[in-house]
Write a protein that holds these residues in place. Structure first.
Motif, PDB file in Angstrom:
ATOM      1  N   GLU A   6      75.315  27.725  13.754  1.00  0.00           N
ATOM      2  CA  GLU A   6      76.167  27.657  12.570  1.00  0.00           C
ATOM      3  C   GLU A   6      75.938  28.826  11.621  1.00  0.00           C
ATOM      4  N   ASP A   7      74.998  29.688  11.941  1.00  0.00           N
ATOM      5  CA  ASP A   7      74.659  30.818  11.086  1.00  0.00           C
ATOM      6  C   ASP A   7      75.581  31.994  11.388  1.00  0.00           C
ATOM      7  N   ALA A   8      76.000  32.710  10.342  1.00  0.00           N
ATOM      8  CA  ALA A   8      76.900  33.848  10.531  1.00  0.00           C
ATOM      9  C   ALA A   8      76.277  34.938  11.388  1.00  0.00           C
ATOM     10  N   GLY A   9      74.957  34.979  11.455  1.00  0.00           N
ATOM     11  CA  GLY A   9      74.288  35.987  12.258  1.00  0.00           C
ATOM     12  C   GLY A   9      74.094  35.593  13.705  1.00  0.00           C
ATOM     13  N   PHE A  10      74.496  34.364  14.067  1.00  0.00           N
ATOM     14  CA  PHE A  10      74.279  33.897  15.435  1.00  0.00           C
ATOM     15  C   PHE A  10      74.958  34.765  16.487  1.00  0.00           C
ATOM     16  N   PRO A  11      76.243  35.152  16.318  1.00  0.00           N
ATOM     17  CA  PRO A  11      76.867  35.978  17.353  1.00  0.00           C
ATOM     18  C   PRO A  11      76.111  37.281  17.612  1.00  0.00           C
ATOM     19  N   ALA A  12      75.703  37.971  16.549  1.00  0.00           N
ATOM     20  CA  ALA A  12      74.997  39.236  16.726  1.00  0.00           C
ATOM     21  C   ALA A  12      73.660  39.028  17.431  1.00  0.00           C
ATOM     22  N   ARG A  14      72.728  36.353  19.403  1.00  0.00           N
ATOM     23  CA  ARG A  14      72.808  35.764  20.748  1.00  0.00           C
ATOM     24  C   ARG A  14      73.539  36.661  21.740  1.00  0.00           C
ATOM     25  N   ALA A  15      74.638  37.281  21.313  1.00  0.00           N
ATOM     26  CA  ALA A  15      75.439  38.080  22.240  1.00  0.00           C
ATOM     27  C   ALA A  15      74.639  39.233  22.826  1.00  0.00           C
ATOM     28  N   ALA A  16      73.856  39.881  21.997  1.00  0.00           N
ATOM     29  CA  ALA A  16      73.096  41.047  22.453  1.00  0.00           C
ATOM     30  C   ALA A  16      72.043  40.691  23.483  1.00  0.00           C
ATOM     31  N   ARG A  17      71.692  39.412  23.586  1.00  0.00           N
ATOM     32  CA  ARG A  17      70.646  38.986  24.511  1.00  0.00           C
ATOM     33  C   ARG A  17      71.191  38.439  25.821  1.00  0.00           C
ATOM     34  N   CYS A  18      72.495  38.459  25.985  1.00  0.00           N
ATOM     35  CA  CYS A  18      73.097  37.958  27.227  1.00  0.00           C
ATOM     36  C   CYS A  18      73.006  39.022  28.314  1.00  0.00           C
ATOM     37  N   ALA A  19      72.453  38.645  29.446  1.00  0.00           N
ATOM     38  CA  ALA A  19      72.231  39.598  30.533  1.00  0.00           C
ATOM     39  C   ALA A  19      73.376  39.634  31.530  1.00  0.00           C
ATOM     40  N   SER A  20      74.336  38.741  31.412  1.00  0.00           N
ATOM     41  CA  SER A  20      75.460  38.702  32.340  1.00  0.00           C
ATOM     42  C   SER A  20      76.692  38.167  31.633  1.00  0.00           C
ATOM     43  N   VAL A  21      77.853  38.401  32.236  1.00  0.00           N
ATOM     44  CA  VAL A  21      79.095  37.881  31.674  1.00  0.00           C
ATOM     45  C   VAL A  21      79.091  36.355  31.694  1.00  0.00           C
ATOM     46  N   ALA A  22      78.550  35.767  32.755  1.00  0.00           N
ATOM     47  CA  ALA A  22      78.487  34.311  32.836  1.00  0.00           C
ATOM     48  C   ALA A  22      77.623  33.732  31.715  1.00  0.00           C
ATOM     49  N   GLU A  23      76.510  34.381  31.423  1.00  0.00           N
ATOM     50  CA  GLU A  23      75.659  33.913  30.332  1.00  0.00           C
ATOM     51  C   GLU A  23      76.377  34.053  29.001  1.00  0.00           C
ATOM     52  N   GLY A  26      78.939  31.285  28.499  1.00  0.00           N
ATOM     53  CA  GLY A  26      78.316  30.034  28.113  1.00  0.00           C
ATOM     54  C   GLY A  26      77.850  30.042  26.668  1.00  0.00           C
ATOM     55  N   ALA A  27      77.316  31.171  26.231  1.00  0.00           N
ATOM     56  CA  ALA A  27      76.779  31.264  24.873  1.00  0.00           C
ATOM     57  C   ALA A  27      77.879  31.203  23.818  1.00  0.00           C
ATOM     58  N   VAL A  28      78.988  31.858  24.070  1.00  0.00           N
ATOM     59  CA  VAL A  28      80.042  31.931  23.056  1.00  0.00           C
ATOM     60  C   VAL A  28      80.632  30.547  22.773  1.00  0.00           C
ATOM     61  N   THR A  29      80.661  29.672  23.754  1.00  0.00           N
ATOM     62  CA  THR A  29      81.286  28.369  23.550  1.00  0.00           C
ATOM     63  C   THR A  29      80.510  27.487  22.581  1.00  0.00           C
ATOM     64  N   GLY A  30      79.257  27.840  22.296  1.00  0.00           N
ATOM     65  CA  GLY A  30      78.472  27.060  21.356  1.00  0.00           C
ATOM     66  C   GLY A  30      78.482  27.590  19.931  1.00  0.00           C
ATOM     67  N   ARG A 147      86.855  38.151  11.919  1.00  0.00           N
ATOM     68  CA  ARG A 147      86.920  39.174  12.979  1.00  0.00           C
ATOM     69  C   ARG A 147      85.584  39.882  13.125  1.00  0.00           C
ATOM     70  N   ASP A 148      84.993  40.258  12.009  1.00  0.00           N
ATOM     71  CA  ASP A 148      83.733  41.005  12.057  1.00  0.00           C
ATOM     72  C   ASP A 148      82.573  40.129  12.525  1.00  0.00           C
ATOM     73  N   THR A 149      82.574  38.865  12.127  1.00  0.00           N
ATOM     74  CA  THR A 149      81.522  37.953  12.575  1.00  0.00           C
ATOM     75  C   THR A 149      81.584  37.750  14.088  1.00  0.00           C
ATOM     76  N   CYS A 150      82.792  37.687  14.617  1.00  0.00           N
ATOM     77  CA  CYS A 150      82.994  37.450  16.050  1.00  0.00           C
ATOM     78  C   CYS A 150      82.825  38.715  16.894  1.00  0.00           C
ATOM     79  N   ARG A 151      82.836  39.866  16.254  1.00  0.00           N
ATOM     80  CA  ARG A 151      82.835  41.147  16.968  1.00  0.00           C
ATOM     81  C   ARG A 151      81.702  41.309  17.981  1.00  0.00           C
ATOM     82  N   PRO A 152      80.489  40.841  17.711  1.00  0.00           N
ATOM     83  CA  PRO A 152      79.415  41.030  18.701  1.00  0.00           C
ATOM     84  C   PRO A 152      79.709  40.421  20.068  1.00  0.00           C
ATOM     85  N   TRP A 153      80.495  39.352  20.109  1.00  0.00           N
ATOM     86  CA  TRP A 153      80.833  38.772  21.421  1.00  0.00           C
ATOM     87  C   TRP A 153      81.674  39.746  22.233  1.00  0.00           C
ATOM     88  N   LEU A 154      82.680  40.351  21.602  1.00  0.00           N
ATOM     89  CA  LEU A 154      83.519  41.323  22.301  1.00  0.00           C
ATOM     90  C   LEU A 154      82.715  42.561  22.667  1.00  0.00           C
TER      91      LEU A 154
END
Length: 252
Positions: A6-12, A14-23, A26-30, A147-154
């Motif tokens: 629920e934290d605004a910093g979560f995408p930045a 968590r996204a940077a720590r994903c080692a694969s597209v599948a991971e 899964g991470a973005v859906t939470g 948009r900016d909060t979500c940007r790390p996922w893209l």
């Protein structure tokens, strides 16, 4: 539920720590980083549209769709409230998706011309569909902060695709404007001044930091307004997708 989601910093974080597209998928859906979007996607799922009153809505962030080694990416805007937010798959279950998948099929990039739900058998060939914002926004209008909060996922998704990515089609001005800074951060070199959006426009970005050149194409978004008024026709969309596929060295 992890409070970090629920934290605004979560995408930045968590996204940077994903080692694969599948991971990453899964991470973005939470993610619950944007309170307005969380409230809206869940309200829509609770109230529902009459035509879908017996369906269980996805009501979560919608991950990208397509192979993890895609050489072509299609970047839209955000999931629709009763489309992706209902079905859990990008551009699936709404008019814009019907238009897009018919064109992808005509371009040889999809196994079928329709997309109704996640288990409908649809496959994409060499192309992955994603968006700058993964939750359905009220009025189809994300705020700049969302948009900016979500940007790390893209950014993470494109970085994971980067070894084989050769072309990107940006659907609409929002997708174009959201995409360019992400590409710059991922190692591609942007011209100055930054190129503006136009349908059929093409910009080839030199590679850097181990990246090869990337072809970026603009295309009107297949929104109901654009397709009903004829601003975007099926042949126009198919032509851009075929061009993107050729530049990516794939089908079409």
């Amino acid at each position: 539920m992890d409070e970090a989601e629920e934290d605004a910093g979560f995408p930045a974080y968590r996204a940077a720590r994903c080692a694969s597209v599948a991971e990453l998928d899964g991470a973005v859906t939470g993610c619950r980083a944007c309170p307005r979007l969380v409230a809206w996607r869940e309200e829509v799922a609770a109230v529902r549209r009459a035509a879908f009153r017996d369906e269980e809505y996805w009501a979560r962030p919608v991950p990208g769709f397509g192979p993890a080694d895609a050489s072509l990416a299609v970047v839209g805007l955000a999931p629709a409230a009763h489309g992706g937010n209902r079905t859990g798959r990008m551009f699936t279950g709404d008019d814009a998706g019907d238009f897009l998948f018919a064109a992808l099929h005509a371009a040889g990039l999809a196994s079928q011309s329709t997309a109704t739900h996640r288990a409908d058998g649809l496959e994409l060939y060499g192309v992955r569909i994603t968006a700058p914002v993964h939750c359905a926004p009220p009025g189809n209008r994300p705020t700049p902060a969302e948009r900016d909060t979500c940007r790390p996922w893209l950014a993470a998704e494109l970085a994971l695709l980067a070894p084989g990515l050769r072309a990107v089609v940006a659907l609409g001005a929002f997708g174009w404007q959201a995409l360019l800074p992400v590409l710059a951060r991922a190692g591609w070199l942007l011209p100055r001044p930054r190129p503006g959006f136009r349908h059929g426009g093409l910009v080839t970005l030199p590679g850097g930091e181990g990246r090869g050149p990337l072809h970026v194409l603009g295309c009107y978004h297949p929104s109901r307004r654009n397709t009903f008024t004829g601003r975007l026709t099926a042949p126009m969309l198919t032509e851009v997708l075929e061009r993107g596929a050729r530049l990516a060295g794939g089908a079409g």
